[in-house]
Write an enzyme that holds these catalytic residues in place. Structure first.
Site, PDB file in Angstrom:
ATOM      1  CG  HIS A 184      -2.235  -0.675   0.976  1.00 24.55           C
ATOM      2  ND1 HIS A 184      -2.361  -2.047   0.963  1.00 24.55           N
ATOM      3  CD2 HIS A 184      -3.474  -0.183   0.708  1.00 24.55           C
ATOM      4  CE1 HIS A 184      -3.622  -2.356   0.704  1.00 24.55           C
ATOM      5  NE2 HIS A 184      -4.324  -1.250   0.538  1.00 24.55           N
ATOM      6  CE  LYS A 236      -6.741 -10.246  11.487  1.00 20.54           C
ATOM      7  NZ  LYS A 236      -6.167  -9.954  12.786  1.00 20.54           N
TER       8      LYS A 236
END
Lengths: 183, 280
Positions: A37, A102
């Site tokens: 990222h 999650k």
């Protein structure tokens, strides 16, 4: 009953999905975690292209285990999504339509999801062996030097997940907790 | 004086790394089953079922339960009458971790420097805690620790006047704030007393106690029970999707402390509380 959905996602499908829906995802998803990222956002800042066109795509936050001989992939459950929060809104602006991970997301991510229309799915953390069985192919497409954190293109079939935050901002973590909270 | 060979330690650690990551201990499996049977949320029950299927699959297929095969935390109890020949104990353990993670197809998750962050490529170094004990045996426990849960852990230097209530509230608050992040249902390790680092060490060590086994001191056994009950009222549930199973165990370890202090540390584990041990 789980809803079968195809990846990449269409605008209509994104709107249909509601927090709490169980889904089975089939199609292409891309993997990326913290290091990838960071690299993608830095590439955008330099005006460079991303490793793949974000429009309609789903990113799966995972760093898989190495595949044993004869296997497609090793265990590959989701990692904690919150670590990607700082990088996420800019990818959503580029068309990112879904994320699988999650754990909690911050306000800026949720606002960006509502504004641009994106969905956050939860996979079962720690069910890495079970999830590995739904991955039909795996290919590293960028940042190979990052090892487990490289960007991979996965083809999945009936990948089990739950809609945690929908494109209206409804959040299953809040709804679910409220329903069973006794303190 | 008993001699133990460097190579035997390497092999033992290699095996422990692999088996800890592939085979979930029966106390954890039984704990998950117990809580599955009384989980009130249908989606929570489904998650617990899937976690049990996952553990079974990992065992059958010899693969890691979770892709986060952790930082290897190693507890060593070295008998004072043992002499290690052929190399150092420290290097034997690191070499065992290196081989175990490679042969077991486990993920390399360690960066060489916390800020400059380049992967070491072999999952070393392990974090090793040594204890010298009487006797001529060498006990090694390998506990691979995933960071989804490690990141949600916390430590606080409370005041003695905060007392039992202060400790209780801090533990519950830490779990509540962790929410879905540490892959609930959790195992909660609590260390109370000692100094700052001792409390943290105790919290980690508390995680090694089998699920379902209470602290031998009835006072702390009672506190564990009350904490577990309170934590399971938070509503977080399996994977944070809502439910009555937020934790399957709370284990407390304590140590004498200073007249001025009340350190408390909370080390959270996910549902896959992994550890294996051997005695050479």
């Amino acid at each position: 009953m789980a809803i079968r959905i195809e990846a990449p996602l269409t605008k209509e499908k994104i709107k249909d999905l509601k927090a709490g829906d169980s889904v089975l995802i089939s199609g292409v998803v891309y993997t990326a975690r913290d290091a990838a990222h960071k690299k993608m956002v830095e590439a955008l800042e330099r005006g460079e292209e991303l490793p793949f066109d974000m429009r309609g795509q789903i990113i799966y936050y995972v760093g898989p285990c190495p595949a044993k001989p004869g296997h497609v992939i090793g265990s590959c459950g989701p990692t904690t999504s919150g670590r990607m929060d700082a990088y996420t809104p800019v990818l959503i602006e580029k068309g990112l339509a879904g994320m699988i991970g999650k754990g909690l997301r911050d306000r800026t991510v949720i606002e960006s999801m509502i504004q641009h229309g994106a969905v956050y799915f939860g996979a079962i953390g720690g069910a890495g062996a079970l999830i590995a069985g739904t991955v039909k192919s795996e290919e590293i497409i960028a940042y190979e030097e990052l090892g487990p954190e490289a960007v991979r293109k996965l083809v999945v079939e009936d990948f089990p997940a739950v809609v945690i935050i929908d494109s209206q901002g409804n959040n299953l973590y809040e709804i679910g907790k409220r329903a069973y909270r006794k303190v | 004086m008993r001699e133990i060979d460097y190579k035997d330690i390497v092999n033992a650690v290699e095996n422990l790394c692999i088996s800890a990551n592939y085979y979930l201990n029966s106390d954890v499996v039984d704990g998950l089953k117990r809580f599955r049977d009384r989980e009130e949320s249908p989606i929570g029950k489904d998650v617990l079922d899937k976690l049990l299927i996952n553990a079974e699959l990992a065992r059958e297929k010899d693969m890691p339960i979770c892709q986060d095969t952790g930082m290897a935390v190693v507890f060593v109890e070295l008998g004072q009458d043992v002499h290690i020949k052929g190399g150092s104990l420290h290097e034997a353990i690191q070499q065992g971790v290196r081989q175990g993670y490679k042969k077991g197809y486990l993920r390399n998750s360690i960066v060489k420097d916390p800020l400059r962050r380049v992967n070491t490529g072999d999952n070393t170094p392990a974090v090793i805690h040594y204890e010298v004990v009487p006797g001529d045996k060498l006990k090694i426990i390998v506990a691979p620790k995933g960071f989804g849960s490690e990141n949600m852990s916390a430590l606080k230097m409370l005041k003695p006047s905060d007392g039992e209530k202060g400790v209780f509230d801090f533990v519950v608050r830490t779990v509540d704030e962790a929410g879905a992040n540490p892959c609930p249902p959790m195992v909660v390790g609590v260390g109370i007393g000692g100094t700052m680092e001792k409390a943290a060490y105790l919290a980690k060590k508390a995680l090694l106690r089998p699920v379902g086994l209470s602290n031998p001191d009835p006072y702390y056994a009672d506190m564990e029970k009350k904490l577990l009950k309170e934590i399971n009222k938070l509503g977080i549930g399996p994977q944070g999707l809502g439910g009555t199973t937020t934790a399957i165990a709370v284990n407390i370890e304590v140590f004498p402390t200073h007249i001025a202090g009340l350190p408390v540390a909370v080390n959270i584990s996910c549902h896959a509380m992994r550890h294996k041990e051997t005695i050479i």
